[in-house]
Design an enzyme around this catalytic site. Structure first.
Site, PDB file in Angstrom:
ATOM      1  N   ARG A   1       8.230  19.353   5.826  1.00  0.00           N
ATOM      2  CA  ARG A   1       8.734  20.071   6.934  1.00  0.00           C
ATOM      3  C   ARG A   1       9.375  21.157   6.887  1.00  0.00           C
ATOM      4  NH1 ARG A   1      11.457  14.532   8.351  1.00  0.00           N
ATOM      5  NH2 ARG A   1      12.159  14.844   6.112  1.00  0.00           N
TER       6      ARG A   1
ATOM      7  N   LYS B   1      16.387   2.222   0.771  1.00  0.00           N
ATOM      8  CA  LYS B   1      16.939   2.386   2.346  1.00  0.00           C
ATOM      9  C   LYS B   1      16.970   1.073   2.835  1.00  0.00           C
ATOM     10  CE  LYS B   1      14.496   6.449   2.550  1.00  0.00           C
ATOM     11  NZ  LYS B   1      13.600   7.319   3.140  1.00  0.00           N
TER      12      LYS B   1
ATOM     13  N   HIS C   1       4.660  12.355  12.006  1.00  0.00           N
ATOM     14  CA  HIS C   1       3.957  11.317  11.176  1.00  0.00           C
ATOM     15  C   HIS C   1       2.440  11.484  11.911  1.00  0.00           C
ATOM     16  CE1 HIS C   1       7.641   8.910  10.100  1.00  0.00           C
ATOM     17  NE2 HIS C   1       7.221   9.776   8.917  1.00  0.00           N
TER      18      HIS C   1
ATOM     19  N   SER D   1      12.523  10.195  11.057  1.00  0.00           N
ATOM     20  CA  SER D   1      12.738   8.804  11.543  1.00  0.00           C
ATOM     21  C   SER D   1      14.235   8.515  11.444  1.00  0.00           C
ATOM     22  CB  SER D   1      12.036   7.869  10.699  1.00  0.00           C
ATOM     23  OG  SER D   1      10.615   7.818  10.557  1.00  0.00           O
TER      24      SER D   1
HETATM   25  O1  PNS Z   1       8.910   8.008   4.127  1.00  0.00           O
HETATM   26  P1  PNS Z   1       9.719   7.877   2.915  1.00  0.00           P
HETATM   27  O2  PNS Z   1      10.859   7.212   2.766  1.00  0.00           O
HETATM   28  O3  PNS Z   1      10.100   9.526   2.255  1.00  0.00           O
HETATM   29  O4  PNS Z   1       8.422   7.522   1.725  1.00  0.00           O
HETATM   30  C1  PNS Z   1       9.077   7.512   0.365  1.00  0.00           C
HETATM   31  C2  PNS Z   1       7.723   6.556  -0.271  1.00  0.00           C
HETATM   32  C3  PNS Z   1       7.564   5.322   0.381  1.00  0.00           C
HETATM   33  C4  PNS Z   1       6.414   7.517  -0.427  1.00  0.00           C
HETATM   34  C5  PNS Z   1       8.200   6.329  -1.800  1.00  0.00           C
HETATM   35  O5  PNS Z   1       9.362   5.773  -1.843  1.00  0.00           O
HETATM   36  C6  PNS Z   1       7.180   5.725  -2.727  1.00  0.00           C
HETATM   37  O6  PNS Z   1       6.088   6.185  -2.982  1.00  0.00           O
HETATM   38  N1  PNS Z   1       7.392   4.444  -2.869  1.00  0.00           N
HETATM   39  C7  PNS Z   1       6.616   3.404  -3.702  1.00  0.00           C
HETATM   40  C8  PNS Z   1       7.202   3.185  -5.001  1.00  0.00           C
HETATM   41  C9  PNS Z   1       6.798   4.254  -5.990  1.00  0.00           C
HETATM   42  O7  PNS Z   1       5.612   4.438  -6.260  1.00  0.00           O
HETATM   43  N2  PNS Z   1       7.840   4.875  -6.584  1.00  0.00           N
HETATM   44  C10 PNS Z   1       7.466   5.990  -7.558  1.00  0.00           C
HETATM   45  C11 PNS Z   1       7.566   7.334  -6.757  1.00  0.00           C
HETATM   46  S1  PNS Z   1       7.052   8.677  -7.717  1.00  0.00           S
END
Ligand code: PNS
Length: 170
Positions: free
Chosen positions: A96, A47, A21, A134
């Site tokens: 990645r 999660k 990150h 993570s």
């Molecule tokens: O680090 P991660 O867990 O891969 O991040 C995922 C994240 C937080 C970017 C995604 O879950 C997200 O955007 N959550 C916010 C809710 C939302 O907008 N959901 C629709 C996404 S298309």
């Protein structure tokens, strides 16, 4: 092109922040004037985390305290709404490996259909960080393994508090 500062949002779970990150945040400063690191209160996959969101934010703020162009904020609700509130027209995500692509591409298109003006940029981390996640850091640390090459100091300290000196290879 407008003269307004270009703001990017870098969203994620950051449970905890890793050098992968960190690499992306520092690289993205070459593209945007300001980056808002958005710690999602609930991720798409809902999660269960290791650190609570306020602690993830605290760790990130310790890491980026001396970088005035990096701001760390938690958010709930839709990512596109958060980006809009932050005056950000760019969402930055890391890729990645090819295995990340399908999920990321789907999210990018969904986000764009929710807010057509947003652009999603995928960035590649440095080679040495492509295997870090993570999830793996949490697993290795919880089993007493050395994760000192994978996370910045503030995250390592929290992991040590929980799992003992093994996390820094002692
Ligand atoms: O680090 P991660 O867990 O891969 O991040 C995922 C994240 C937080 C970017 C995604 O879950 C997200 O955007 N959550 C916010 C809710 C939302 O907008 N959901 C629709 C996404 S298309």
């Amino acid at each position: 092109m407008s003269d307004d500062p270009q703001v990017g949002v870098y969203p994620g779970s950051f449970d905890p922040v890793t050098f992968g990150h960190d690499d992306l945040i520092r690289r993205s400063l070459k593209i945007v004037d300001r980056i808002v690191v958005g710690v999602a209160e609930v991720s798409t996959e809902e999660k269960e985390g290791m650190f609570r969101v306020p602690e993830r934010v605290e760790i990130l703020r310790e890491v980026y305290g001396d970088l005035s162009r990096v701001e760390v904020v938690s958010f709930s609700g839709l990512l596109v709404e958060f980006a809009r509130q932050q005056d950000a027209s760019l969402i930055i995500r890391g890729l990645r490996a090819v295995s990340d692509f399908e999920y990321e591409f789907q999210m990018a298109l969904m986000n764009r259909s929710l807010w057509p003006d947003v652009e999603v940029i995928f960035m590649a981390p440095s080679n040495e960080y492509t295997f870090i996640s993570s999830t793996l850091v949490r697993e290795v640390a919880s089993l007493g393994g050395d994760v000192s090459d994978f996370v910045p100091g503030p995250a390592l300290r929290r992991l040590e508090d929980r799992f003992g000196p093994g996390v820094r290879g002692e």
